[in-house]
Design a protein around this motif. Sequence first.
Motif, mmCIF file in Angstrom:
data_model
loop_
_atom_site.group_PDB
_atom_site.id
_atom_site.type_symbol
_atom_site.label_atom_id
_atom_site.label_comp_id
_atom_site.label_asym_id
_atom_site.label_seq_id
_atom_site.Cartn_x
_atom_site.Cartn_y
_atom_site.Cartn_z
ATOM 1 N N ALA A 198 1.144 -0.988 -6.565
ATOM 2 C CA ALA A 198 0.328 -0.011 -5.838
ATOM 3 C C ALA A 198 -0.468 0.889 -6.771
ATOM 4 O O ALA A 198 -0.524 2.090 -6.607
ATOM 5 C CB ALA A 198 1.208 0.822 -4.903
ATOM 6 N N ASP A 199 -1.105 0.258 -7.762
ATOM 7 C CA ASP A 199 -1.765 1.059 -8.783
ATOM 8 C C ASP A 199 -3.281 1.150 -8.614
ATOM 9 O O ASP A 199 -3.934 1.883 -9.328
ATOM 10 C CB ASP A 199 -1.437 0.487 -10.172
ATOM 11 C CG ASP A 199 -1.617 -1.018 -10.221
ATOM 12 O OD1 ASP A 199 -2.013 -1.596 -9.190
ATOM 13 O OD2 ASP A 199 -1.357 -1.596 -11.280
ATOM 14 N N ARG A 200 -3.840 0.407 -7.645
ATOM 15 C CA ARG A 200 -5.290 0.455 -7.490
ATOM 16 C C ARG A 200 -5.700 1.488 -6.460
ATOM 17 O O ARG A 200 -5.305 1.421 -5.315
ATOM 18 C CB ARG A 200 -5.825 -0.917 -7.052
ATOM 19 C CG ARG A 200 -5.794 -1.967 -8.148
ATOM 20 C CD ARG A 200 -7.113 -2.153 -8.910
ATOM 21 N NE ARG A 200 -8.330 -1.862 -8.180
ATOM 22 C CZ ARG A 200 -9.205 -2.786 -7.798
ATOM 23 N NH1 ARG A 200 -8.980 -4.049 -8.014
ATOM 24 N NH2 ARG A 200 -10.311 -2.439 -7.177
ATOM 25 N N ASP A 201 -6.505 2.470 -6.869
ATOM 26 C CA ASP A 201 -6.963 3.508 -5.955
ATOM 27 C C ASP A 201 -8.121 2.970 -5.119
ATOM 28 O O ASP A 201 -9.194 2.676 -5.646
ATOM 29 C CB ASP A 201 -7.397 4.736 -6.767
ATOM 30 C CG ASP A 201 -7.664 5.935 -5.878
ATOM 31 O OD1 ASP A 201 -8.149 5.743 -4.741
ATOM 32 O OD2 ASP A 201 -7.388 7.065 -6.312
ATOM 33 N N VAL A 202 -7.897 2.818 -3.820
ATOM 34 C CA VAL A 202 -8.923 2.258 -2.931
ATOM 35 C C VAL A 202 -9.377 3.282 -1.884
ATOM 36 O O VAL A 202 -9.950 2.911 -0.862
ATOM 37 C CB VAL A 202 -8.419 0.967 -2.228
ATOM 38 C CG1 VAL A 202 -8.180 -0.145 -3.240
ATOM 39 C CG2 VAL A 202 -7.148 1.241 -1.421
ATOM 40 N N THR A 203 -9.109 4.567 -2.162
ATOM 41 C CA THR A 203 -9.428 5.635 -1.211
ATOM 42 C C THR A 203 -10.872 5.562 -0.709
ATOM 43 O O THR A 203 -11.119 5.674 0.492
ATOM 44 C CB THR A 203 -9.203 7.008 -1.875
ATOM 45 O OG1 THR A 203 -7.964 6.968 -2.576
ATOM 46 C CG2 THR A 203 -9.160 8.116 -0.835
ATOM 47 N N GLU B 231 -0.576 8.664 -1.402
ATOM 48 C CA GLU B 231 -0.036 9.613 -2.367
ATOM 49 C C GLU B 231 -1.000 10.760 -2.573
ATOM 50 O O GLU B 231 -2.103 10.547 -3.089
ATOM 51 C CB GLU B 231 0.180 8.882 -3.696
ATOM 52 C CG GLU B 231 1.557 9.082 -4.299
ATOM 53 C CD GLU B 231 1.699 8.239 -5.545
ATOM 54 O OE1 GLU B 231 2.512 7.305 -5.528
ATOM 55 O OE2 GLU B 231 0.978 8.530 -6.530
ATOM 56 N N ARG C 193 -4.514 10.214 -1.707
ATOM 57 C CA ARG C 193 -5.135 8.990 -2.244
ATOM 58 C C ARG C 193 -4.460 7.785 -1.607
ATOM 59 O O ARG C 193 -3.292 7.851 -1.212
ATOM 60 C CB ARG C 193 -4.981 8.892 -3.774
ATOM 61 C CG ARG C 193 -5.435 10.103 -4.561
ATOM 62 C CD ARG C 193 -6.870 10.504 -4.313
ATOM 63 N NE ARG C 193 -7.832 9.513 -4.769
ATOM 64 C CZ ARG C 193 -9.160 9.617 -4.574
ATOM 65 N NH1 ARG C 193 -9.640 10.658 -3.923
ATOM 66 N NH2 ARG C 193 -9.970 8.695 -5.006
ATOM 67 N N LEU D 227 -3.459 3.851 -2.311
ATOM 68 C CA LEU D 227 -3.297 2.882 -3.401
ATOM 69 C C LEU D 227 -2.922 1.519 -2.844
ATOM 70 O O LEU D 227 -2.112 1.408 -1.925
ATOM 71 C CB LEU D 227 -2.206 3.356 -4.364
ATOM 72 C CG LEU D 227 -2.324 4.796 -4.873
ATOM 73 C CD1 LEU D 227 -1.108 5.182 -5.709
ATOM 74 C CD2 LEU D 227 -3.601 4.993 -5.679
ATOM 75 N N LEU D 228 -3.528 0.480 -3.394
ATOM 76 C CA LEU D 228 -3.255 -0.879 -2.934
ATOM 77 C C LEU D 228 -3.086 -1.807 -4.120
ATOM 78 O O LEU D 228 -3.817 -1.726 -5.094
ATOM 79 C CB LEU D 228 -4.412 -1.387 -2.060
ATOM 80 C CG LEU D 228 -4.331 -2.830 -1.569
ATOM 81 C CD1 LEU D 228 -3.206 -3.022 -0.578
ATOM 82 C CD2 LEU D 228 -5.658 -3.247 -0.920
ATOM 83 N N ALA E 30 0.831 -1.212 0.000
ATOM 84 C CA ALA E 30 0.000 0.000 0.000
ATOM 85 C C ALA E 30 0.859 1.252 0.000
ATOM 86 O O ALA E 30 1.975 1.259 0.529
ATOM 87 C CB ALA E 30 -0.910 -0.003 1.218
ATOM 88 N N ARG E 31 0.318 2.301 -0.610
ATOM 89 C CA ARG E 31 1.014 3.594 -0.632
ATOM 90 C C ARG E 31 0.012 4.721 -0.432
ATOM 91 O O ARG E 31 -1.141 4.613 -0.855
ATOM 92 C CB ARG E 31 1.689 3.804 -1.986
ATOM 93 C CG ARG E 31 3.110 3.287 -2.065
ATOM 94 C CD ARG E 31 3.780 3.804 -3.329
ATOM 95 N NE ARG E 31 3.018 3.463 -4.531
ATOM 96 C CZ ARG E 31 2.921 4.242 -5.601
ATOM 97 N NH1 ARG E 31 3.544 5.400 -5.628
ATOM 98 N NH2 ARG E 31 2.217 3.863 -6.648
#
Length: 218
Positions: A79-84, A69, A72, A74-75, A66-67
């Motif tokens: 780490a490209d899926r935005d799960v905000t 940014e 937002r 990202l998971l 996870a990140r």
Amino acid sequence: PVPVLAIDGPSASGKGTVAARVAETLGWHYLDSGSLYRLVALAAMRAGVAFDDEAGVAALAAGLPARFEGGRVLLGEGADRDVTDEIRSEACSVGASKVAVLPAVRAALLDRQRDYRAAPGLVAEGRDMGSVIFPDAGLKVFLTASAEARAERRHKQLIEKGLAANMENLLKDLQERDARDAARPVAPLVKLPDAALLDTTQRDVDEAVAFVLDLVGR
Ligand code: CDP
């Protein structure tokens, strides 16, 4: 050492909003520890791991890709899926509250949280920031409000988003979450003797932010 401002308190007390604004004003880093438990719950759902499978959930927590940014979350690999928005769902809220009782999961997230401590300072928000993660924090706040006031705020937020909301259910839900937070054997939510009490039942966000900044000496 790098200064830490630890803000702990129950669900929907307004900690998130206050902590983020204080961090921005001070130019300090910001840790929303609850979002880590929400991410773990989401990762468990995706992997088909039950919320009470302690070893399984802890393994996911230890390797959580996870990140954060620019506001937002990202998971995923890369780490490209935005799960905000997804981690704020009811399913993730309930799941987070369940995986948070598991000692191995809390242990797996320990270093990750401590790594947020960096100059010029850190505002860390959650349930055990002052008790477990940063016990040496020079500044500790217990931010709370009555269950009724917290349920009313959540109700308003949901209505503003155009979502269905029922006061009675929200209140019951908050009280259940409070009970789980207070009753768990590891890192229960408590007001520490060295934490300043900030009750926002009768205070708005601006007043709460001012109270905390005053404590920091700004
Ligand atoms: O909106 P709410 O305050 O309930 O959520 P949150 O602060 O995002 O936390 C989500 C869940 O993680 C809660 O049920 C807490 O019990 C748990 N949590 C925790 O155990 N320890 C923390 N440091 C932060 C959150």
